[in-house]
Design a protein around this motif. Structure first.
Motif, PDB file in Angstrom:
ATOM      1  N   SER A  59       5.960  25.623 -13.281  1.00 35.47           N
ATOM      2  CA  SER A  59       6.802  26.304 -12.358  1.00 35.47           C
ATOM      3  C   SER A  59       6.977  27.905 -13.081  1.00 35.47           C
ATOM      4  O   SER A  59       6.540  28.138 -13.813  1.00 35.47           O
ATOM      5  CB  SER A  59       8.299  25.753 -12.533  1.00 35.47           C
ATOM      6  OG  SER A  59       8.779  25.301 -13.842  1.00 35.47           O
TER       7      SER A  59
ATOM      8  N   TYR B 218      12.541  30.778  -7.295  1.00 35.35           N
ATOM      9  CA  TYR B 218      11.949  29.625  -8.284  1.00 35.35           C
ATOM     10  C   TYR B 218      10.689  29.049  -7.550  1.00 35.35           C
ATOM     11  O   TYR B 218      11.143  28.617  -6.264  1.00 35.35           O
ATOM     12  CB  TYR B 218      12.984  28.995  -8.896  1.00 35.35           C
ATOM     13  CG  TYR B 218      12.608  27.403  -9.118  1.00 35.35           C
ATOM     14  CD1 TYR B 218      12.255  27.585 -10.636  1.00 35.35           C
ATOM     15  CD2 TYR B 218      12.313  26.367  -8.748  1.00 35.35           C
ATOM     16  CE1 TYR B 218      11.812  26.058 -11.059  1.00 35.35           C
ATOM     17  CE2 TYR B 218      11.971  25.236  -9.196  1.00 35.35           C
ATOM     18  CZ  TYR B 218      11.747  25.041 -10.299  1.00 35.35           C
ATOM     19  OH  TYR B 218      11.047  23.884 -11.086  1.00 35.35           O
ATOM     20  N   LYS B 219       9.918  28.728  -8.282  1.00 35.51           N
ATOM     21  CA  LYS B 219       8.745  27.855  -7.372  1.00 35.51           C
ATOM     22  C   LYS B 219       8.122  26.902  -8.502  1.00 35.51           C
ATOM     23  O   LYS B 219       7.969  27.264  -9.496  1.00 35.51           O
ATOM     24  CB  LYS B 219       7.574  28.658  -6.702  1.00 35.51           C
ATOM     25  CG  LYS B 219       6.771  29.584  -7.519  1.00 35.51           C
ATOM     26  CD  LYS B 219       5.679  30.219  -6.686  1.00 35.51           C
ATOM     27  CE  LYS B 219       4.980  31.358  -7.447  1.00 35.51           C
ATOM     28  NZ  LYS B 219       5.661  32.364  -7.843  1.00 35.51           N
TER      29      LYS B 219
ATOM     30  N   TYR C 140       9.872  25.576  -3.182  1.00 33.40           N
ATOM     31  CA  TYR C 140      10.602  26.872  -3.709  1.00 33.40           C
ATOM     32  C   TYR C 140      12.109  26.913  -3.422  1.00 33.40           C
ATOM     33  O   TYR C 140      12.375  26.142  -2.576  1.00 33.40           O
ATOM     34  CB  TYR C 140       9.916  28.022  -3.254  1.00 33.40           C
ATOM     35  CG  TYR C 140      10.038  28.287  -1.978  1.00 33.40           C
ATOM     36  CD1 TYR C 140      11.316  29.100  -1.482  1.00 33.40           C
ATOM     37  CD2 TYR C 140       9.179  27.971  -0.920  1.00 33.40           C
ATOM     38  CE1 TYR C 140      11.328  29.652  -0.290  1.00 33.40           C
ATOM     39  CE2 TYR C 140       9.428  28.247   0.534  1.00 33.40           C
ATOM     40  CZ  TYR C 140      10.612  29.035   0.820  1.00 33.40           C
ATOM     41  OH  TYR C 140      10.948  29.350   2.099  1.00 33.40           O
ATOM     42  N   THR C 141      12.894  27.664  -4.375  1.00 38.30           N
ATOM     43  CA  THR C 141      14.416  27.465  -4.255  1.00 38.30           C
ATOM     44  C   THR C 141      14.480  29.130  -4.423  1.00 38.30           C
ATOM     45  O   THR C 141      14.196  29.436  -5.357  1.00 38.30           O
ATOM     46  CB  THR C 141      15.001  26.856  -5.029  1.00 38.30           C
ATOM     47  OG1 THR C 141      14.771  25.382  -4.757  1.00 38.30           O
ATOM     48  CG2 THR C 141      16.516  27.155  -4.813  1.00 38.30           C
TER      49      THR C 141
ATOM     50  N   LYS D  29      15.749  26.508   0.429  1.00 36.50           N
ATOM     51  CA  LYS D  29      14.901  25.702  -0.217  1.00 36.50           C
ATOM     52  C   LYS D  29      13.903  25.237   0.845  1.00 36.50           C
ATOM     53  O   LYS D  29      14.272  24.885   2.028  1.00 36.50           O
ATOM     54  CB  LYS D  29      15.596  24.301  -0.619  1.00 36.50           C
ATOM     55  CG  LYS D  29      16.645  24.403  -1.827  1.00 36.50           C
ATOM     56  CD  LYS D  29      17.322  23.268  -2.321  1.00 36.50           C
ATOM     57  CE  LYS D  29      18.088  23.355  -3.752  1.00 36.50           C
ATOM     58  NZ  LYS D  29      18.415  22.077  -4.213  1.00 36.50           N
TER      59      LYS D  29
ATOM     60  N   ALA E 193      15.379  26.228 -11.474  1.00 38.71           N
ATOM     61  CA  ALA E 193      15.978  26.679 -10.080  1.00 38.71           C
ATOM     62  C   ALA E 193      17.423  27.052  -9.796  1.00 38.71           C
ATOM     63  O   ALA E 193      18.366  26.594 -10.447  1.00 38.71           O
ATOM     64  CB  ALA E 193      15.731  25.581  -9.031  1.00 38.71           C
TER      65      ALA E 193
END
Length: 298
Positions: free
Chosen positions: A77, A110-111, A118-119, A132, A257
């Motif tokens: 991540s 975030y991925k 992802y977020t 999301k 995330a």
């Protein structure tokens, strides 16, 4: 000379162990620059804008279109976030603040490449959203071209992707004669929207440069899917280039995330943005509309 192959094998083995460690982490700094030549030429052709105002607008546009981001990543991540800077009072106000938000400024991207999710937390017109969704499945085409970036040997890959209607970085302002022609037709047929003011390409070609010396399928923003860290990516108008890399930094980042904001899918978020933009346009119709065009960098 007979010992050379053994030495290379040992080096590769040690390198493999380094990247296989559960606590492995990397940090990359990226510089993002978006071409503003089209906007500048439109400003120069506007007789209502004084040289002083033009200079002020160009300075604000530079701050809006030239940014620094930090990517913290591990094997699974990553988090990608704009470098925090103290803004000058009045620097991000009105139309420029809204445009900056539409360009994806702020927030944490975030991925998770294992889950392919992802977020990202977004702020738009005073509201917080938590987008999301599923990561884009880039169909990368490998090339034999190579180049060096920051001492790392990189390989070229390209991919053709559709353009979202909220990807404001890739909008093209329509020429005045085209706008006038369409306006005369639309006045008798339908109500215009702010999207009628711009040309939106159906698809764009991404060009990425990645290095297998850092064998993680990560990259800036939502880019991923190559057998190595993406050090540079260009979408035709915006170039994101890695300027610094640190492997296993002493201070580890908390790669998690974001959680703040109203949870929403990318599709629903895009629809919300377009709806609010239309409402904003209608609200300013007839009361300082021309002034708003100048403030928005038109």
């Amino acid at each position: 000379m007979k010992q050379l192959p053994i030495l290379l094998i040992l080096l590769l083995f040690v390198s493999g162990i380094t990247f296989a460690q559960k606590d492995f982490q990397g940090m990359a700094v990226y510089e993002s620059k978006t071409s503003t030549s089209e906007f500048k030429s439109r400003l120069q052709g506007n007789k209502d804008i004084t040289p002083e105002m033009q200079k002020m607008i160009e300075e604000r546009m530079k701050k809006m279109f030239e940014k620094t981001y930090i990517l913290h990543f591990n094997m699974q991540s990553s988090i990608y976030k704009e470098e925090e800077k103290l803004d000058t009072p009045g620097q991000q106000q009105g139309g420029f603040r809204m445009m900056s938000n539409m360009m994806g400024a702020g927030g944490t991207y975030y991925k998770n490449i294992k889950d392919k999710k992802y977020t990202v937390d977004r702020e738009f017109m005073g509201k917080e959203f938590l987008v999301k969704d599923t990561l884009t499945n880039y169909k990368w085409q490998m090339s034999g071209e190579t180049r060096e970036i920051g001492g790392y040997m990189c390989y070229k890959a390209t991919a053709v992707v559709p353009v979202s209607k909220t990807d404001f970085k890739n909008f093209r302002l329509k020429k005045e004669d085209t706008k006038e022609k369409e306006k005369s037709t639309e006045e008798t047929t339908k109500k215009t929207s702010f999207l009628d003011e711009v040309d939106i390409p159906k698809e764009i070609t991404l060009t990425a440069w990645y290095t297998t010396e850092i064998p993680v399928s990560q990259g800036p923003e939502g880019y991923w899917g190559l057998p190595g860290l993406i050090l540079e990516v260009n979408d035709g108008r915006t170039t994101i280039l890695c300027s610094k890399l640190v492997m296993n930094p002493k201070e580890k980042a908390d790669i998690k995330a974001p959680t703040n904001g109203k949870e929403i899918s990318q599709k629903d978020y895009d629809e919300t943005v377009l709806k609010k933009m239309e409402e904003f346009r209608e609200m300013n119709q007839g009361q300082g509309g021309k002034r708003m065009e100048i403030r928005m960098g038109r």
